[in-house]
Design an enzyme around this catalytic site. Sequence first.
Site, PDB file in Angstrom:
ATOM      1  N   HIS A 266      61.706 112.597 105.573  1.00 33.61           N
ATOM      2  CA  HIS A 266      62.479 113.783 105.956  1.00 33.61           C
ATOM      3  C   HIS A 266      62.475 114.827 104.829  1.00 33.61           C
ATOM      4  CE1 HIS A 266      65.808 115.862 108.145  1.00 33.61           C
ATOM      5  NE2 HIS A 266      66.151 116.234 106.917  1.00 33.61           N
ATOM      6  N   GLU A 267      62.834 114.371 103.634  1.00 32.52           N
ATOM      7  CA  GLU A 267      62.892 115.319 102.505  1.00 32.52           C
ATOM      8  C   GLU A 267      61.499 115.833 102.155  1.00 32.52           C
ATOM      9  OE1 GLU A 267      65.718 116.469 101.869  1.00 32.52           O
ATOM     10  OE2 GLU A 267      66.870 114.878 102.844  1.00 32.52           O
ATOM     11  N   HIS A 270      60.747 118.770 104.275  1.00 32.52           N
ATOM     12  CA  HIS A 270      61.327 119.999 103.709  1.00 32.52           C
ATOM     13  C   HIS A 270      60.471 120.506 102.542  1.00 32.52           C
ATOM     14  CE1 HIS A 270      65.075 120.345 105.908  1.00 32.52           C
ATOM     15  NE2 HIS A 270      65.483 119.116 105.587  1.00 32.52           N
ATOM     16  N   GLU A 296      64.518 122.586 109.264  1.00 29.74           N
ATOM     17  CA  GLU A 296      64.758 121.272 109.882  1.00 29.74           C
ATOM     18  C   GLU A 296      63.633 120.896 110.844  1.00 29.74           C
ATOM     19  OE1 GLU A 296      66.874 119.074 108.942  1.00 29.74           O
ATOM     20  OE2 GLU A 296      67.870 120.425 107.546  1.00 29.74           O
TER      21      GLU A 296
END
Lengths: 502, 502
Positions: A266-267, A270, A296
Amino acid sequence: MTNTATRSLYDEYIKGMQTIADLRYAAAVLQWDQETYLPPKGAPVRGQQIATLSEIAHKYFTDEKLGGQLQDLLAGDNLLANEKRNVELSWQDYSKQKKFPSSFVRTLAEAVNQSFHSWMEARKANDFSVFAKSLTRLIELKKQEADMLGYEQHPYNALLDDHDKGATVQLLDGVFSAIQQPLKDLLGKIADQQPADDSFLQQHFPKDKQWQFGLQVVKELGYDMEAGRQDISEHPFTTNFNSQDVRITTRIDENDLSNMVWSCIHEAGHALYEQGLPPGEYGLPLGEPASYTIHESQSRLWENHVGRSRAFCERWLPVLQEYFPQQLGKVSVEQFYKGINKVQPSLIRTEADELTYHFHIMIRYELEKLLIGGSMTVQDIPGYWNEQYRKLMGVQVPGDRQGCLQDVHWSHGSFGYFPTYSLGSFYAAQFYAFANQAIPDLNGQIKQGNTAPLLQWLRTAVHQKGRRFTSEELCKDICGETLNIEYFTGYLLDKYKDIYKF
Amino acid sequence: MTNTATRSLYDEYIKGMQTIADLRYAAAVLQWDQETYLPPKGAPVRGQQIATLSEIAHKYFTDEKLGGQLQDLLAGDNLLANEKRNVELSWQDYSKQKKFPSSFVRTLAEAVNQSFHSWMEARKANDFSVFAKSLTRLIELKKQEADMLGYEQHPYNALLDDHDKGATVQLLDGVFSAIQQPLKDLLGKIADQQPADDSFLQQHFPKDKQWQFGLQVVKELGYDMEAGRQDISEHPFTTNFNSQDVRITTRIDENDLSNMVWSCIHEAGHALYEQGLPPGEYGLPLGEPASYTIHESQSRLWENHVGRSRAFCERWLPVLQEYFPQQLGKVSVEQFYKGINKVQPSLIRTEADELTYHFHIMIRYELEKLLIGGSMTVQDIPGYWNEQYRKLMGVQVPGDRQGCLQDVHWSHGSFGYFPTYSLGSFYAAQFYAFANQAIPDLNGQIKQGNTAPLLQWLRTAVHQKGRRFTSEELCKDICGETLNIEYFTGYLLDKYKDIYKF
């Protein structure tokens, strides 16, 4: 204005914007340090230091001189298209920031700092009432912020717009009401099947091996460690100090592998976005991401569409088995795939599956709307929260820590952020459908560990455009239409049909 | 001015000073991060960010409004003694900073950043000429700085004064010429004896065990890890962002134990000073250290008078033997004590013994004097350097990396810093003699690992006084007389007589 005058004015504008960026990113470094390495006794002064930098950055950004430059540049006609877009967006930002007095910016920054600490204490005490006072104050300030910004119909619109230009209560009410029933139906179908078994994820996985595995994954996804780094923090996050210094954090639970793995992905999602923003636009809008929602969309795309795909399991399960032969040696790809896609109503948003995740968001969205609209007081939050979790997901909340105290966002003053998680997920499904069409054998590539074509597609379709478009415009630019939630519901239906065989 | 007016003006002054401190310490956080965790591609923008913060801090500090407040406060008569001293010192600083235009501050910060990178490259290439151009530019700027500051007799005085108020070429020439012959004589006597054997320090010592040992030592010395932390950097240093966040770094050479141990103690000495500064004076002069010289007196006192004492060996050798039984199991306290106090002319300042250390400083001092005075050019540095090392210590310099490129200071624009190491050592000997008189059985305490009485004595004698006194005044306050180098020469004579038995 002559071309020479325009050039020199534009250069001055860049210089001014970079000074402001230097101040803001310095504050971001101080914040990163606060979440990773700050010794405990250093916290009080650190809050003051960050507030000072925010206040000065705001003072510089709202300087009439910058306003004058922007107006002169807008009135001229010698700017290149990119330059013109930068100036237009800066003028938008400037006009918005001019609505806040510097004292308000400082007051808010200090209230946030205070609030963060009281949220931490409340979590420790498992008691929302410890947090209530400073949250009340913060909501009061956010209402003032909405009033200063101005809005139509609902004050929450002002805060939504701040996270995703153009997003409104009307849009979100529509999207959530359209999606709620299909999600409930799907959840019902899944509940009728044999539940997935993910117990293999809840074994002992030593910290340092988890750490190494997480790093190996994010590197292979394309995260450039020469322009970034990973550290440990209590709450995983991504931050950046320019496109060549984009940092991620993770947390490791030795008794749960999933916590670390999908938060790393997830990170990294980003971070890949930030690392892919146009270089040479430091401090300027075109060097910034389109919106929180699009941010997101990137993290959720990598986390779910890539990271929870069967192809990804085929690539990484064998590696995991080398790291953890005893724990995972006997798990098959199918078992793994099904386990990591287990659907089950739960208490904690960040650990939720792709389906029930959006119930978590809907509850927070409704709450924020009521709080900012003034029709609910802070005291009522725990009751409302627990009631909604029971109604929407049939889940009993055992205490505030696992209930309304679970997320850090409100203590940061972030109201209007949660909806971007859902919108981002919906955009992710739509974008991914287009990527899948554009890239030959995308699944085969992922299976072989080659996500470079996907990253390249995202670089071109999303990252390199910076903040040129709003979320809606970007979606139109990529897909020829605006947000269409059928991509998301269709994706979930296909996926769970396949997994749960209904 | 009424008392109420004074109070409110003093509060405004504090607020202004704290804003400036917030900016300066923010820059310090960015610098700390640069030396410890910054990903390589982040370096160029980081330089710009630090320069911006320095420039803005300077702008705020030289604001006429602050100047007016200071004058009004000085003219009034309602301030407490401490407050008055703060205002006097701020006025001194203000008057000094007013001499620099903001553009000069930025130019210097950028030149330093550029210079640091070219020094790194020069070291890699083992070739001083790579560094020559940016060093020339930096020296040019430091000469301008001296001219702006103003000076009597020698431009170098302006830079010395900046590191240690009141220090002059006259003072240093006197001190160094008085001490050079005694040191040479002592070195001669030692050379006639059986050389010390320190080969036990050059074995393989695993990194993580060294790290743990270093931490154990600094904690026992009283370094508060709740208000500080230790990290790894290429060059050990201490930095602080307020007295509750004081950080040290170290480096570890797996083939040389001494490198880590005494650099940890040295940095802890700096850190203990910072942690002991008066709380509640954040941003104000009384919350700052007296001078660079007094800072070095603290680090050198802990490193040498404590860390290289026999009592310290008695306390820590058994612990080291537990960490490294194979490497050190058979070394006796006497062997250890003699080994870590081996006197031998050498190439590298930071690894030098307590005696020959000052020859290193004398050479740098003479060089800086010549460079800033304009009677030597940068091109002549390597030749002069190598010649002096041969003449003063009989050492052959094999290349620039181990010669004139060994220290980072010049690349930071620090001219006038090196002499503070010697002055600090001399003050340390003088202070330690008084501590020894004041504390019953100091050596016995150190042997038992109880350095709390010494720390307490230093807290009262030095730390808690902040910047109230200059180095000279502080020495008088503690010892009843100004700097007296006989404490230092006497200390060395006693120590080496005992070790080398002459």
